[in-house]
Write a protein that holds these residues in place. Structure first.
Motif, short mmCIF file in Angstrom:
data_model
loop_
_atom_site.label_atom_id
_atom_site.label_comp_id
_atom_site.label_asym_id
_atom_site.label_seq_id
_atom_site.Cartn_x
_atom_site.Cartn_y
_atom_site.Cartn_z
N ASP A 141 0.83 -1.21 0.00
CA ASP A 141 0.00 0.00 0.00
C ASP A 141 0.86 1.26 0.00
N LEU A 142 1.93 1.22 0.78
CA LEU A 142 2.83 2.38 0.84
C LEU A 142 3.46 2.64 -0.53
N GLY A 143 3.87 1.56 -1.16
CA GLY A 143 4.52 1.69 -2.47
C GLY A 143 3.54 2.14 -3.54
N GLU A 144 2.34 1.68 -3.42
CA GLU A 144 1.32 2.04 -4.39
C GLU A 144 0.99 3.52 -4.26
N GLN A 145 0.89 3.96 -2.99
CA GLN A 145 0.54 5.36 -2.74
C GLN A 145 1.57 6.31 -3.34
N SER A 146 2.85 5.99 -3.15
CA SER A 146 3.90 6.86 -3.68
C SER A 146 4.15 6.59 -5.16
N GLY A 147 3.69 5.45 -5.63
CA GLY A 147 3.93 5.08 -7.03
C GLY A 147 5.36 4.63 -7.29
N LEU A 148 6.07 4.34 -6.20
CA LEU A 148 7.50 4.01 -6.38
C LEU A 148 7.76 2.50 -6.41
N ILE A 149 6.73 1.70 -6.17
CA ILE A 149 6.86 0.25 -6.33
C ILE A 149 5.79 -0.20 -7.31
N ASP A 150 6.22 -0.86 -8.38
CA ASP A 150 5.29 -1.19 -9.46
C ASP A 150 5.37 -2.68 -9.79
N PHE A 151 4.39 -3.42 -9.34
CA PHE A 151 4.38 -4.85 -9.63
C PHE A 151 3.82 -5.14 -11.03
N GLU A 152 2.88 -4.31 -11.45
CA GLU A 152 2.22 -4.59 -12.71
C GLU A 152 3.13 -4.47 -13.91
N VAL A 153 3.95 -3.42 -13.88
CA VAL A 153 4.83 -3.23 -15.04
C VAL A 153 5.87 -4.35 -15.09
N ALA A 154 6.27 -4.83 -13.90
CA ALA A 154 7.23 -5.94 -13.86
C ALA A 154 6.60 -7.21 -14.42
N LYS A 156 4.36 -7.24 -16.70
CA LYS A 156 4.35 -7.07 -18.15
C LYS A 156 5.73 -7.42 -18.73
N ILE A 157 6.77 -6.92 -18.10
CA ILE A 157 8.13 -7.12 -18.62
C ILE A 157 8.52 -8.59 -18.54
N VAL A 163 9.48 -7.28 -9.66
CA VAL A 163 9.06 -5.94 -9.25
C VAL A 163 9.92 -4.88 -9.92
N VAL A 164 9.33 -3.71 -10.12
CA VAL A 164 10.09 -2.53 -10.54
C VAL A 164 10.03 -1.52 -9.42
N MET A 165 11.20 -1.07 -8.97
CA MET A 165 11.25 0.00 -7.97
C MET A 165 11.73 1.26 -8.66
N LYS A 166 11.25 2.39 -8.18
CA LYS A 166 11.59 3.65 -8.84
C LYS A 166 12.04 4.68 -7.81
N GLY A 167 12.68 5.72 -8.32
CA GLY A 167 12.97 6.92 -7.55
C GLY A 167 13.60 6.67 -6.18
#
Length: 423
Positions: A141-154, A156-157, A163-167
């Motif tokens: 939930d924390l990652g989703e809120q900040s948009g800095l953890i993205d399971f969906e794009v991972a 897809k890839i 997982v894709v982590m950002k920023g």
RNA sequence: GGAGAGGUGGCAGAGCGGUUGAAUGCACCGGUCUUGAAAACCGGCAAGGGUUUAUAGCCCUUCGUGGGUUCAAAUCCCACCCUCUCCGCCA
């Protein structure tokens, strides 16, 4: 692998010690094969000896210009029996090796009895679970809120369990790696190493991932390489087929690496979030020590892993794994479990084990004992210091604020340009 | 990827069908000499397995790995792996 001599001479004793793991050793089959092996091997070696001496005779006769025809005929007869006997021997021996390689390590006497993780023994606790004046979120939930953890794009890839982590989260992840390596190398005396992430089958055999756990590994068939499930594999194999000078002991290595696990058999377990991924990063400590030192080393190594949690001010507990929960190659294991507010549970974040000579025997990793002047098997240990992904989760969940931001722990700020919070 | 050279004991390095498990040097261990050390000299020193009460003897296996030829292979043949040099490609 256990000492074949020990299995041969104290089969029942070995079987009873393995009971602690809940394992029932098929002693009858082993004894039967062993008896067979003995007879066949003695006969085979007799024939070999005979063949060798006769061949030397031929050499002598020919050297003196004589006629060796008769002796050559004798050897031919010996040979046909030898060929048959050698095949029999190989068959029995390959059966025996297959059985031996599938036998797990004998638990150390201090290992608690028990069948499952419920029977693990809590050794000590550090810190206490944090209380929040709001409902703490989990890292998803924390990652989703900040948009800095993205399971969906991972997904897809690649697929699920990536997982894709950002920023700032990606950066925090990297900061944790830095903290761990720096601490172990400058404060705990480990040598930093950087190793291959693809290894050959011999290396996996050396540390015990093969032949029994092939399905847990990612395998590149074209080259017959395996993606490492932990840096333990390449790092421990540094000592394979080596004889280490006593003066260079103990060898202590720290290594950061990605780890690849197929998680076969874990489907449906920890599917939410980053707890159980096909690819994750870990900082691993490996020690190669004199046998007499290995249990002291286990305590030290566990302490080194704990030091990271303490620096991060993360509450945790240390448990000694019971016989039934012990890994295949380990004689004794301490797990470090960190408190996760999102799950309201202690979760494994490090596993520190003494393998005694179990891996060393497979690897032929030895040291020169000055007292005997002989090459003897050394003891291997390793421990996560720590699993980076899970540490990231722990930091996020333990340092979260009501607004969903995350306070960066003091010790990490120098790695993050003195930033204090992630929004 | 192409061409060539090579992989031998802890290390270096001979051997290229038959008393070679392997010369020699270094390292290591023991000894002599020395107040002690060094040097010099003398001796020892591969690993794994089997048998055995035995770390004693005896036997087997091992010269990159796997196969083959032969009565006999480190030595000859084949395949594979690895290392080095040169060329090509490339972050």
């Amino acid at each position: 692998m256990l000492d074949p001599q020990l299995i041969r001479n104290e089969l029942d004793n070995v079987a009873s010690m393995l009971k602690k793991r809940g394992m029932n050793l098929d002693t009858n089959t082993i004894q039967e094969l062993e008896d067979k092996r003995k007879v066949i091997q003695i006969r085979t070696e007799e024939l070999q000896s005979l063949r060798n001496s006769k061949s030397k005779e031929i050499g002598k006769i020919k050297g003196q210009g004589g006629d060796a025809g008769e002796v050559m005929k004798e050897v031919a007869d010996i040979k046909s029996e030898l060929d048959k006997s050698a095949v029999d021997l190989e068959n029995v021996q390959s059966l025996l090796t297959a059985i031996m390689q599938a036998i797990p390590n004998i638990p150390h006497e201090s290992v608690p009895d028990g069948n499952s993780e419920d029977d693990n023994e809590e050794i000590r606790k550090w810190g206490s679970p944090k209380t929040f004046d709001f409902e703490p979120k989990d890292h998803v939930d924390l990652g989703e809120q900040s948009g800095l953890i993205d399971f969906e794009v991972a997904t897809k890839i690649t697929s699920s369990r990536f997982v894709v982590m950002k920023g700032d989260i990606a950066r925090l992840h990297r900061a944790l790696i830095q903290l761990m390596i720096d601490t172990h190398s400058s404060e705990h005396g480990y040598t930093e190493v950087n190793v291959p992430y693809l290894v050959n089958a011999e290396s996996c055999l050396g540390t015990g991932q093969l032949p029994k756990f092939e399905e847990d590994l990612f395998h590149i068939e074209k080259h017959n390489f395996y993606l490492i499930p932990t840096a333990e594999v390449p790092v421990t194999n540094i000592a394979r087929d080596e004889i280490i000078d006593a003066n260079d002991m103990p060898l202590k290595f720290v290594c950061h690496s990605p780890c690849f696990r197929s998680e076969a058999g874990s489907y449906g377990k920890d599917t939410r979030g980053m707890i159980r991924q096909h690819q994750f990063e870990k900082v691993e400590m490996v020690q190669l020590v004199k046998p007499e030192d290995s249990y002291i080393a286990l305590e030290e190594l566990t302490g080194h892993a704990e030091a990271i949690l303490q620096k991060l001010d993360l509450p945790y507990r240390v448990v000694a794994l019971c016989g039934g929960d012990l890994g295949f190659s380990a004689a004794k294991t301490y797990d470090l479990e960190v408190w996760l507010p999102g799950q309201q549970k202690y979760r494994e974040i490090s596993s520190c084990s003494n393998f005694e000579a179990f891996q060393a025997r497979r690897m032929k990793a030895r040291w020169r004992n000055p007292e005997t002047n002989k090459a003897e098997l050394l003891h291997t240990l390793n421990g996560s210091g720590l699993a980076v992904g899970r540490t990231l989760i722990a930091v996020m969940e333990n340092f979260q604020n009501k607004d969903g931001s995350i306070t960066i722990p003091e010790v990490l700020r120098i790695y993050m340009n003195n930033q204090t919070v992630i929004k």
